[in-house]
Every structure is written in structure tokens, then in C-alpha cells.
Enzyme design. Structure first.
Site, short mmCIF file in Angstrom:
data_model
loop_
_atom_site.label_atom_id
_atom_site.label_comp_id
_atom_site.label_asym_id
_atom_site.label_seq_id
_atom_site.Cartn_x
_atom_site.Cartn_y
_atom_site.Cartn_z
N LYS A 220 37.64 -6.14 -35.80
CA LYS A 220 38.32 -7.02 -34.85
C LYS A 220 39.59 -6.33 -34.36
O LYS A 220 40.32 -5.72 -35.16
CB LYS A 220 38.69 -8.34 -35.53
CG LYS A 220 37.47 -9.09 -36.09
CD LYS A 220 36.58 -9.60 -34.98
CE LYS A 220 35.40 -10.39 -35.53
NZ LYS A 220 34.61 -11.02 -34.48
N ASP A 248 35.82 -5.38 -31.51
CA ASP A 248 35.56 -6.72 -30.97
C ASP A 248 36.90 -7.38 -30.65
O ASP A 248 37.71 -7.58 -31.55
CB ASP A 248 34.79 -7.53 -32.02
CG ASP A 248 34.40 -8.92 -31.55
OD1 ASP A 248 34.81 -9.33 -30.44
OD2 ASP A 248 33.68 -9.60 -32.30
N GLU A 274 33.42 -5.15 -27.73
CA GLU A 274 32.75 -6.45 -27.65
C GLU A 274 33.71 -7.52 -27.16
O GLU A 274 34.87 -7.55 -27.56
CB GLU A 274 32.24 -6.79 -29.06
CG GLU A 274 31.55 -8.12 -29.18
CD GLU A 274 30.89 -8.27 -30.55
OE1 GLU A 274 30.44 -7.26 -31.13
OE2 GLU A 274 30.84 -9.41 -31.05
N GLU A 301 27.92 -13.67 -27.30
CA GLU A 301 27.93 -14.76 -28.28
C GLU A 301 28.45 -16.05 -27.66
O GLU A 301 28.13 -17.13 -28.13
CB GLU A 301 28.73 -14.39 -29.53
CG GLU A 301 30.22 -14.31 -29.33
CD GLU A 301 30.98 -14.01 -30.62
OE1 GLU A 301 31.08 -12.81 -30.95
OE2 GLU A 301 31.45 -14.94 -31.29
N ASP A 324 22.98 -15.38 -29.27
CA ASP A 324 23.39 -16.19 -30.42
C ASP A 324 22.35 -17.30 -30.59
O ASP A 324 21.85 -17.84 -29.61
CB ASP A 324 24.77 -16.78 -30.14
CG ASP A 324 25.29 -17.62 -31.29
OD1 ASP A 324 26.13 -17.10 -32.05
OD2 ASP A 324 24.86 -18.79 -31.44
N HIS A 351 24.50 -11.62 -32.12
CA HIS A 351 25.66 -12.11 -32.84
C HIS A 351 25.18 -12.89 -34.05
O HIS A 351 24.24 -13.67 -33.96
CB HIS A 351 26.47 -13.03 -31.93
CG HIS A 351 27.57 -13.76 -32.65
ND1 HIS A 351 27.53 -15.13 -32.88
CD2 HIS A 351 28.72 -13.33 -33.21
CE1 HIS A 351 28.63 -15.49 -33.53
NE2 HIS A 351 29.36 -14.42 -33.74
#
Lengths: 431, 431
Positions: A220, A248, A274, A301, A324, A351
Site C-alpha cells: 500500500k 496500491d 493499482e 475492485e 471483485d 481483488h
């Protein structure tokens, strides 16, 4: 003939914010939750249909209210006609002319429809004695095309084109199913990369990811550039040159910020960026994709429906498509999404994580490999090792691959004890 | 200082489906409804804030649940800090990190946030003793820019650009306000054009529209091409050559169908084609716009947020922008939408009708004329003559123009008697 006799909903929340599992730049303190649905019939087989919408805490009650608004479509109905024509069933739910105003086909109401569709597929797969991926993989191309709502898609994918894709994959189905059962489906892990973790924990989890056989990790980013550089340096040094590391941003940036930030991290040889910006911003993603090349853009997602995926593909805005299991309108819409990806030649890397998303979404990748794209090349399913113990059939990941589930159903059935213990407001959940 | 002491929500539904008022190709039987919010304070002035989300029946309870999920953000809070910095208040609501998952910024949860923001603006305007349009028109460019959440907008509109637009309009504000008060704001009417009406009723309502001074009518289309041709012929013959007639397909078509259908109606000299396809399909609208020129494409009543409007404008996908008072995240997001339209030089012709939408949305057009675009050229507000009697300050349309409201507030306050009588499930509402 049997009838649907109950449509039981539950507000289930896990207090995950206490451990900062799942913390990222936009979601600092999620409580992984499920607006849970159980469809009960009067059939002698005593098979129920289970599915849920995944949320991250507050508002899970709103999601349950949206499920409840769909009960009238189901309760008292004969089950077999609904299951025998899931294309029509899906279109009936999507097409409710009054509920449609609340979307259309997006947000709380659309996710609720997705859970109903998924619960019916769970029933259908359990009745067939097959996991969802096998049930879908054994349907004919014509049957699969009949499941898809092509409304708003035909300028990018027609029913005939979808049929051609599925027919092209038909000859190798048995061979690929055997290959899948023998070798599994590749996974990558996000477990090391949550923002709330210390540097030491990050390094340790990177080592564990490699030792466990995962082919990629994801970190992240987006809260602080200096932190991101420090954490990526630790990850790169721990994992070594050439090991795929994705990042992400969880929608944190505007377009120009995204381009500048990702380019500032270029030295770390990123596998993908992402969710760089708003999931609604097709043109923005396209601009970012051009601005950060050769780093690839991944998103999906939060893509609300097939119309957004269609446009992301048309615009060349993504190089990795992340469906997702609990965001869009259920199994039927995800079949549309897989067909769109196949048409445009973009790999799908779903995801997962949250609660129960790994259990569900693996079915789509496995079906995709057997019967749609016919490839695992450049494809992986996300894996996060949280909360699997609450599921009747927990995800099995070994040696960095998902082991194909053989238990009948869609995989979203949560243990009755867990449902009771984590019902929001229940005494046990507070413990 | 005063505090918010109650956050009262009501499920209000009018049985409009009985008369086929409001019937179109996608919404055959709407029951115009309001998920209604009243914010009560302990201030001595006894002023409440009123707003609602408009829905068309089923699911209004889900919308009420979404409002209720926001009560914790407001109840017990000091009111003045919230009203004094409505930019921060708006960002706090939009930014709830758990509720955000349910959108983000779209559908049921986003519309609920919009109603809360609108109810607070109602309070602010009533406290100032001004109608919303005047309150906004008297804020400085800097104050207005501070209201806007520029997240995800800056690749199309920066704060500096917004400031420049507002500053350019500043010198003429007083003159235009006087002009507006003297001559009103142009309206067009959709009353003749509902699909459920007979040909005789259509012709009669066309004659009435012209007699009433409306500068344009709009017909619903898209259910049957032969019917559309017959109805447009009646309308054109009744209204005469050159009188503006728009059509509205309410999202009925795929891209190629839209192009073919609209071109098949070319002889009727159409003012615009509204909602030809999915409101999510930016690239599809752009393709349609190219395919049906010189007929203009209009859309926006279902555009979920400013990110969609931004892209529609960037892609040249619309020539007429139709904001809605109760779809997006409230006053603040609609200011962003007006600024985007001004930046791209596209006229705003708001969506109205339903219940209470005329009462609310007129404020945005009037503010736009006084302080943003500084023009009424090519601009009109939709008007439908339904259900105005239920409002404390009903819309006043005379001679085909909206008469600027002078009563303080945003205009969404429904009479207490009406709220009681049409509360869903109440005995009176069934009468």
C-alpha cells in the site's frame, strides 16, 4: 418443485480495525464486514444458498436494508425456474424499474442484487454437487452467453463475439481443468504491505511471502512519499532484484499526482500501480497509464459494473483487470467482465482479501482459465491470510497457489457459529 | 452556539403510478417518493433544515436507512462550526472511511450524503434569511472555491481556474440579479410527453405548453419507433415548425441503437436527445454525440458525481448538461458541476420534475446566471406540474419562466400535513 421460504439477512462485523490489518491510504481503520444473505428453501435436500456483500464496517446495516428490499422478489417463488434460467433471473433483479433509480447498477443496491444472484448460484452449484468454477466450466458456450446481460456492451462486445471466444476455448477445457487440479492457480500476497505495519514487520512478512512461494507481493502506498520510498527499499532489498512488487494507492491521487508519485518510485521496478485515482475516472486512468508507462495500471475492485470495465478497456486505461466477487451484480456480471477482458486481451487478476473474498473470487479465475481466456499467463489471484477460519470451506493456498476447491457452491458460506458470534451488536462480537 | 438535537427521517411515497404521470421507457410505473430528512436544533430561532433524496418508490426505505447511517455524524454536534465551513463539513461526510466503501461517491450512500449537505444548506440559508441562490450569489469567489472538493477534478479544473471563472462573473452580479428578478429564468416542460398518455392528451398538452409560454417541450421516446414517429408528428404539427422539441430515451439504448433511432427521427428537428444510453458510459455518449450530430446529446440526471460530469465534458460527450438537485453529493458538488460546465462552455439545463426537484434545482440555475456562467443563453430549467402543492414554498412558473423564489432556504421543505399523509404505510396515503 421447491419454493424459497426464507430470505435471512445478518449484519456481521469483525473488529479488524483493532490490529490495523487492512489499513491503507484511504481506509485507515476498516472493520471487515459482511451483509450476509441465506436463502432457505422447502426442498428435501435442505440446501441453502449463501452469499454476502463485503463492506468495511459502518453502513453494513444500510447494505442489509438493501438486501431486505429484494426479499419480495424471491420469497414464495418456485426455485427451479429461477435457477434454470439464471440469465432471466439476473435481468429481472437488475431491471426492477423502481429500485433501478437507486443506482442504476451501482453502489449499495447493485451490490445487494449481486449477493442475491450469488446466493442463487450457490444453491445451483450445491444442487449440482459442483464448485461454481466447475459448474460454469461445464456449461456450453451458448448457455454461458445466455447468462450475460449485453445491454450497454454491444459497442465493445456482441453476443456473437462472446460466443466465438467461448467456442475457441472449448476444445482444451478438459486438459486445462486437469492442469489446474494438478498445479493450482497462482497467488500473490498483500499481507506484507499494509500501511499500519512497522518496517520490521514488513521485512519479516516479505521474507515469509517468498518462503511461502508467492510469485508477487503488493504494498500500500500514497500516504507519504518518503515513507513509500523507505518501505519499497526495504521490500526490494528483502525480496531481491526481479521479484515482482506491485503498489496500491487505493484511489488516493489526482491524475498529475499519480503520474509524479509513481514516476518518483520508478527505481523500484514496479509490477503495477493499482487504483491510482477515482474508480470512476476512465479518462483519468488512461492519462495515468500513458504517464507512468512502462509501469502498468491495474484497477477494478471498485469498478461499479461492466459499463465501467468496458470503457477502461476501450480507453486502454488498464493493463491488469481486477474483478471483485462482491462489488458488481454477481456471477452473471462477472462473466461479462471476464469476456470483456478476453476480448481486449487483458489479464484478470482478481481483488481479494477482506472477509471471504478469496473464497469466492477464485472460482472466477479458475473458470476463466478453463473456459474463457484459456490462460494463466500473467494472471494471479490476490491472497490475504485473514479470517478464513470463519468459512465452511476456507481457501487453501499452498506453495503460492490456490488449490482448486472441490466442495460444491460459490464458497461464501460462513460457519453458523461465526455468524452468530460476529452479528453486529451481539455480546460475543465485543469480546 | 446551538446544537443539532434531532435527525428525523421519513419514508414518503406518492402513489403516482396510478395516473401514469412520469411514465417513460425505463420507468413504466414510478411512485414519486422522498427519503426525507429534517435536522432539528436547540436554537431559539426554531429553524429546521429540510432536504430529501428523490426516489421512485421501492427502495425508498433503503435510502432512509442510508440517511440514518449518517445521524451519528450530526446529532449532538455544535451547528455553527458545521455551517461556517460547509467545505469542511462536506469533505467530512464524503470522507467517512468506512461508509466510503459503499460507493465511493455514488448511489444510495452518496445521495444520502447529498441530502444531509442540502439540509445543512437549508438551515444556513434560512438563518441568513435568504433563498439559497441569493446566499450563494453573495459569497465571494474565494468562499465559493473553498466549498468545492477538487479531488479528482484537477486535470480538468483547478482551484485557480475556478477562481478565475467566478472573478470574471463578479462585476455583473448585481445587474444580473436585478434582471433575473425582473424577467425570471426560462423553463421548458415535459408534461405533454409521458409515454402513458394518449395522442389526444399529448396534442392538448402541447397546445397548453405553448399557450403557457414555455420555450420548449420534451417527449419521452424509446419504447417503440413507430409510436415515437407518430407522437413526434403530432407534437411537431401541433407546435409548428421551429418550436424546440427535445426527446428523452431514459437510458433505453445501446450505442448503435441510439444512433440509428435518433437518426430515424431526424425529420422532426430535435432540440436534443436526452439519456440515450447508460449514464455511466462516457465513451458511449461521445460516440453517440458524433453519430447523431447536429442533434445535441443531453445527460446528467443520473450522473453519479462530478467525476462523471468531468469526463463527459472532457470527451465532448454532451452539449447540454443536466444537473439534478438530489442525485449528487448536495450543494457543494453541484457548485463543482456548474464550474466544470462553465470551464467547458456547456450550458446547464437542470433535470427537474419528480417531487420537489423543481423547487430545489432552480436555485442552482439562478446562482449560475448571477455568479458563474453569467448567461441564460441556451439555458432552461425543466418543469413538470406535479405535486408542487405539497411544498411550503411551491415553485412559481408564469409565462414560461421560473419566478425567482425569495423565501429563505433551499426550497425542499414539504408541508407537515403532506409528510404525515404520505408517510409510507400510513392509512391516509392509501386513500
Amino acid at each position: 418443485m421447491s419454493r424459497i421460504v426464507a430470505f435471512e439477512t445478518t449484519d456481521i462485523r469483525f473488529p479488524t480495525s483493532l490490529s490495523l490489518d487492512g489499513s491503507d491510504a484511504m481506509n485507515p481503520d476498516p472493520d471487515y464486514s459482511a451483509a450476509y444473505l441465506r436463502i432457505v428453501t422447502d426442498a428435501a435436500d435442505a440446501i441453502d444458498g449463501h452469499a454476502f456483500v463485503f463492506t468495511i464496517g459502518r453502513g453494513n446495516d444500510v447494505q442489509v436494508a438493501a438486501l431486505d428490499a429484494l426479499a419480495d422478489h424471491l420469497v414464495g417463488r418456485e426455485l427451479e425456474p429461477l435457477l434454470d434460467d439464471m440469465g432471466a433471473t439476473n435481468r429481472e433483479l437488475i431491471g426492477d424499474s423502481q429500485l433501478r433509480w437507486l443506482g442504476p447498477e451501482k453502489g449499495v443496491m447493485h451490490m445487494a442484487i449481486g449477493a442475491v444472484v450469488n446466493a442463487l448460484w450457490d444453491l445451483k452449484a450445491k444442487r449440482a454437487g459442483l464448485p461454481l468454477w466447475q459448474l460454469l466450466s461445464r456449461m456450453t458456450p451458448e448457455e454461458l452467453v445466455a447468462l450475460v446481460d449485453f445491454r450497454y456492451l454491444t459497442n465493445a462486445l456482441t453476443p456473437d463475439e462472446a460466443l466465438a471466444i467461448l467456442r475457441a476455448a472449448e476444445p482444451g477445457r478438459a486438459e486445462r481443468e486437469a492442469e489446474l487440479l494438478a498445479t493450482g492457480y497462482p497467488a500473490y500476497t498483500t499481507s506484507p504491505g499494509w500501511l499500519g505495519y512497522s518496517d520490521e514487520k514488513l521485512a519479516r512478512l516479505c521474507r515469509e511471502a517468498i518462503a511461502d512461494g508467492f510469485g508477487q507481493i503488493k504494498l500500500k502506498v500514497g500516504a507519504d512519499l518518503d515513507d513509500d520510498i523507505r518501505r519499497l527499499r526495504i521490500a526490494r532489498e528483502t525480496c531481491g532484484e526481479g521479484y515482482p512488487i506491485a503498489i496500491d494507492a487505493n484511489q488516493r491521487w489526482d491524475v498529475s499526482d499519480a503520474i509524479a508519485w509513481v514516476n518518483a518510485l520508478a527505481e523500484f521496478d514496479l509490477a503495477w500501480i493499482e487504483e491510482p485515482t477515482s474508480p470512476d475516472d476512465v479518462l483519468g486512468h488512461a492519462e495515468i497509464a500513458r504517464g507512468v508507462a512502462p509501469v502498468r495500471v491495474a484497477t477494478g475492485e471498485h469498478a461499479q459494473n461492466r459499463v465501467i470495465f468496458k470503457q477502461l478497456l476501450q480507453a486502454g486505461a488498464l493493463a491488469v483487470m481486477q474483478i471483485d466477487a462482491a462489488r458488481v451484480g454477481g456471477v452473471n456480471e462477472n462473466i461479462a467482465n471476464l469476456l470483456l477482458a478476453a476480448k481486449f486481451g487483458v489479464p484478470v487478476c482478481p481483488h481479494a482479501g477482506g472477509v471471504g473474498l478469496c473464497e469466492a473470487v477464485q472460482h472466477f479465475s479458475m473458470f476463466d482459465f478453463v473456459a474463457v481466456s484459456a490462460s494463466r499467463e500473467g494472471r494471479m489471484i490476490e491472497y490475504v491470510d485473514h479470517l478464513h477460519e470463519h468459512f465452511v470451506v476456507p481457501t487453501e493456498v499452498r506453495g503460492g497457489v490456490y488449490i482448486p476447491p472441490l466442495a460444491p457452491g460459490i464458497g461464501m458460506e460462513m460457519k453458523a457459529d461465526s455468524r452468530t458470534a460476529y452479528t453486529f451488536g451481539a455480546v460475543d462480537a465485543a469480546a
